[in-house]
Scaffold this motif. Structure first.
Motif: not given
Lengths: 310, 310
Positions: B98-101, B104-112, B114-115
């Motif tokens: 529930h924080h700002r982004v 943060f970085e990924t190489a692959n798609p992911l489940m994210m 955030l609210e």
């Protein structure tokens, strides 16, 4: 609250247009003044989709603030270099996406809904369900088209286990036969003969920052790879000119055979050694065959990211 | 699939521990081999919570790979510098936050997921509901504590409109009176007398990269601001030593009065001009009163981010 723009990435494809169109509709049903706009004109595949479901193309905007808009919702992308020109000057209040996260930052908490599924449109579909909002025929048609486009009719490895059921339900709501409509739509996007080489390399192209390098990765769909390769000389000229004027370190063109699910990779630039290492192949005359590869997101960008980071 | 670690941020607070404990439990019910671990020992407030619900503190890990773990789920944070030491070498497959982004970085798609709600625990609560999984008493207690901690018993401006109902339902499942339990829990976290100055400035501290500066923002809760300020000399010594050994450009300490919902800001470092501009106040003897401010996330970090970016 003033108006909010909802849009997909630059060089919009059917998922960028479909997911933003559908999500803006959903937000309006939930009482938010949201307008779907686009960061470019539709490609031929998307033009077919819009025509089929009698939807006007979302208007193209250059920036948000010049339209008096300070809050935006991103669909089908999150990387700033793929977004609206003044993305750093506006507030991103929501993201609905199915890509990796990179070059994305906010000052404030936000709503972010990312799932590793076949299309952003699949997620928008789920959000309609969660909010108990009915999906009208045109929205269903556009969401379905986004899913078909991004998964090459559910054949790409990016297809999620949950996607086939989503496609069936959307096809029912849109009143189309999934297979027939899907193939017709994909074929509409493979008509490259009318495109100049400059247009061809820009139909579906994204820039990725890989370890400080600006790497352009473009993709064209075809039913005959050799057809496209017959234009290699003029395509290379266009790529080299694009590299020079945009400061790309590399340009990778995926020529994807949508019938047999393979790609030919054409690569020019400063790091062809890293590109060869990424795919464990040798470029001959600047190109090489990548068996079974149809997904930029899953079968090209992660491999490039890893290779460039060594 | 091998084991997956689920953890909150460094210097874990009740929401970091509660959300990771709850989410790991949920994932296990869904068939995933998930273990909640922590990036530090519980603070006094969280120790009270764990004791109250008879839960062992999650074991503290230094890195994932040294434990043979290559996939991780982050709760209550996303910024890499707040995460596990080898975060860049493992795959982040999910984020619940529930924080700002940022960073943060990924190489692959992911489940994210955030609210912009009061706590990561609130989101985990919703995910139990969505998956039709029952919330056991200990999990309900820890999730409730995360929400109470982060919203100062629903009084912070970070409290979302949906949070009070979440708190009520969790209190019912945990078998506690919301107000009574909440105040007891918060007060347990204000016992600073047993802490050295070095410990005090590290109870709840996070580093933010603001325009190239490493800015440390710490927060302590108290029922009497003057009590803490009576130790200003030793606190400043600890801060200056922390700045020197960690390379921070600035150190901002929020001394938060949980009864009256105000904070005193104590700031040392190279950019006090930017800090004064951020809050439109003048530091006297290195500190100033910030009326109504209790939330680092909403009332301090965005203001600093904007001021540092000018």
């Amino acid at each position: 609250m003033s108006k909010i723009f909802v849009f997909g990435h630059q060089n919009p494809d059917s998922d960028a247009i479909g997911s933003s169109y559908g999500y803006a509709y959903l937000k309006r049903q939930l009482g938010v003044e949201a307008e779907a706009v686009a960061l470019g004109t539709p490609n031929e595949e998307t033009a077919f989709v819009l025509d089929y479901f009698s939807v006007n193309a979302p208007r193209v905007v250059e920036s948000a603030q010049s339209e008096g808009v300070n809050q935006v919702i991103l669909t089908d992308h999150n990387e700033f270099q793929q977004s609206i020109s003044d993305i750093k000057d506006v507030e991103v209040i929501e993201v609905v996406d199915h890509h990796r996260v990179a070059n994305f930052e906010t000052a404030n908490p936000l709503m972010m809904r990312l799932e590793p599924v076949g299309s952003a449109s699949s997620i928008v579909y789920r959000m309609f369900k969660e909010n108990n909002v009915e999906i009208p025929k045109d929205v269903a048609g556009l969401l379905l088209s986004g899913l078909i486009s991004d998964t090459l009719l559910l054949k790409s490895p990016t297809t999620h286990a949950s996607d086939p059921a989503v496609a069936e339900e959307l096809a029912r709501l849109a009143g189309v036969n999934l297979e027939e409509y899907g193939l017709a739509m994909l074929k509409a996007g493979t008509n490259l003969s009318s495109k100049s080489a400059e247009e061809l390399i820009d139909i579906d192209a994204k820039t990725f920052e890989l370890n400080g390098n600006q790497v352009r990765v473009a993709q064209v769909n075809t039913v005959d790879i050799s057809d496209v390769l017959s234009r290699q000389a003029e395509i290379e000229e266009a790529i080299n000119s694009s590299i020079k004027s945009n400061g790309y370190s590399d340009f990778v063109l995926m020529i994807t055979d949508i019938l047999n699910s393979n790609s030919e990779i054409l690569a020019l630039g400063s790091n062809t050694d890293k590109i060869e290492k990424a795919f464990n192949f040798v470029l001959e005359n600047n190109h090489a065959f990548l068996k079974g590869a149809v997904s930029r997101k899953k079968q090209v960008v992660p491999q490039l990211t890893e290779s460039f980071n060594v």
